[in-house]
Design an enzyme around this catalytic site. Structure first.
Site, PDB file in Angstrom:
ATOM      1  N   TYR A 187     -11.781  18.425  19.352  1.00  0.00           N
ATOM      2  CA  TYR A 187     -10.499  17.841  18.935  1.00  0.00           C
ATOM      3  C   TYR A 187     -10.600  17.162  17.579  1.00  0.00           C
ATOM      4  CZ  TYR A 187      -8.155  19.298  23.061  1.00  0.00           C
ATOM      5  OH  TYR A 187      -7.585  20.089  24.016  1.00  0.00           O
ATOM      6  N   GLU A 240       0.825  -1.212   0.000  1.00  0.00           N
ATOM      7  CA  GLU A 240       0.000   0.000   0.000  1.00  0.00           C
ATOM      8  C   GLU A 240       0.862   1.265   0.000  1.00  0.00           C
ATOM      9  OE1 GLU A 240      -4.173  -1.284   1.851  1.00  0.00           O
ATOM     10  OE2 GLU A 240      -2.630  -1.074   3.373  1.00  0.00           O
ATOM     11  N   HIS A 264     -12.686  -0.102   3.590  1.00  0.00           N
ATOM     12  CA  HIS A 264     -11.248  -0.370   3.690  1.00  0.00           C
ATOM     13  C   HIS A 264     -10.632   0.296   4.943  1.00  0.00           C
ATOM     14  CE1 HIS A 264      -7.176  -0.454   1.329  1.00  0.00           C
ATOM     15  NE2 HIS A 264      -7.011  -0.670   2.617  1.00  0.00           N
ATOM     16  N   HIS A 281      -6.649  -0.321   9.208  1.00  0.00           N
ATOM     17  CA  HIS A 281      -7.931  -0.978   8.933  1.00  0.00           C
ATOM     18  C   HIS A 281      -8.684  -1.039  10.262  1.00  0.00           C
ATOM     19  CE1 HIS A 281      -5.800  -3.343   5.435  1.00  0.00           C
ATOM     20  NE2 HIS A 281      -5.861  -2.041   5.207  1.00  0.00           N
ATOM     21  N   HIS A 310      -1.838   4.540   7.814  1.00  0.00           N
ATOM     22  CA  HIS A 310      -3.033   3.930   7.219  1.00  0.00           C
ATOM     23  C   HIS A 310      -3.413   2.736   8.088  1.00  0.00           C
ATOM     24  CE1 HIS A 310      -5.761   1.860   4.616  1.00  0.00           C
ATOM     25  NE2 HIS A 310      -4.906   0.911   4.295  1.00  0.00           N
TER      26      HIS A 310
HETATM   27 ZN   LIG Z   1      -5.283  -0.984   3.573  1.00  0.00          ZN
END
Ligand SMILES: [Zn+2]
Length: 210
Positions: free
Chosen positions: A119, A73, A159, A94, A92
């Protein structure tokens, strides 16, 4: 900051996220900018158990120049760095609640989460939804790149979130704020809720310009 310290910080912050259930075996990735390119979690690695010496090193063209092979990724990270000059780190995940929100049918794709807390407004602000594409599809890279120029945080449909920050700590704080806000949003479903008003959001943006 030295490269050695940056390597240690990536592994420490990644392990912390893993240990608190924000990432699972072989999911999620983290990167930071170097003078001459980027450092990234390797392909197939568990971010709870990264080895500082084996982090992937990419040059400014995105070519793999050291350490283990980079995450599949990596294009999500490179899109953020290339479209946003001030980016020092990208995370990133999940993470469960953010992924759950990314699957809801009736969310606003221009801005997925409402302003629940100050925030959230300060660390994330607007969160657009990137349409679903299969992993590795170059249309996903293109879609993220298009949104990255205007947004440091995006949510990939079905995702998970991709968040850029000026530093590692900044990126980690923002993605954790996003995950917690997604959790609150799900807790508040079907409840009569008072979100921050547009005037309160505008006031925060004036007090804390990003
Ligand atoms: Zn991912």
């Amino acid at each position: 900051m030295t490269e050695t310290k940056l390597r240690e910080d990536i592994c420490r912050l990644a392990r912390s996220m893993f240990e608190r259930g924000l990432s699972f075996v072989a999911s999620g990735n983290i990167s930071a900018r170097l003078d001459e390119g980027w450092m990234m979690s390797p392909s197939g690695s568990t971010i709870g158990d990264l080895d500082p010496a084996r982090l992937s090193k990419l040059d400014k063209d995105g070519a793999h120049v050291g350490g283990d092979k980079p995450t599949k990724e990596s294009f999500l990270h490179v899109a953020m760095y290339e479209e946003r000059e001030a980016t020092g780190a990208v995370v990133h995940l999940h993470s469960t609640h953010s992924v759950a929100v990314s699957c809801l049918a009736d969310i606003d794709p221009k801005n997925v989460l409402p302003p629940i807390t100050a925030y959230y407004v300060m660390r994330v602000g607007t969160l657009p939804l990137v349409p679903y594409f299969p992993p590795g599809d170059m249309d996903l890279a293109r879609a993220v790149r298009e949104m990255a120029s205007d947004h440091h945080a995006v949510l990939l449909a079905n995702h998970g979130p991709v968040v850029a920050g000026t530093s590692l700590m900044d990126a980690v704080c923002a993605i954790e704020e996003l995950e917690e806000t997604a959790k609150l949003f799900l807790m508040l479903q079907n409840m009569n809720t008072r979100f921050l008003t547009p005037a309160q959001v505008a006031d925060l943006e004036r007090r804390f310009p990003s």
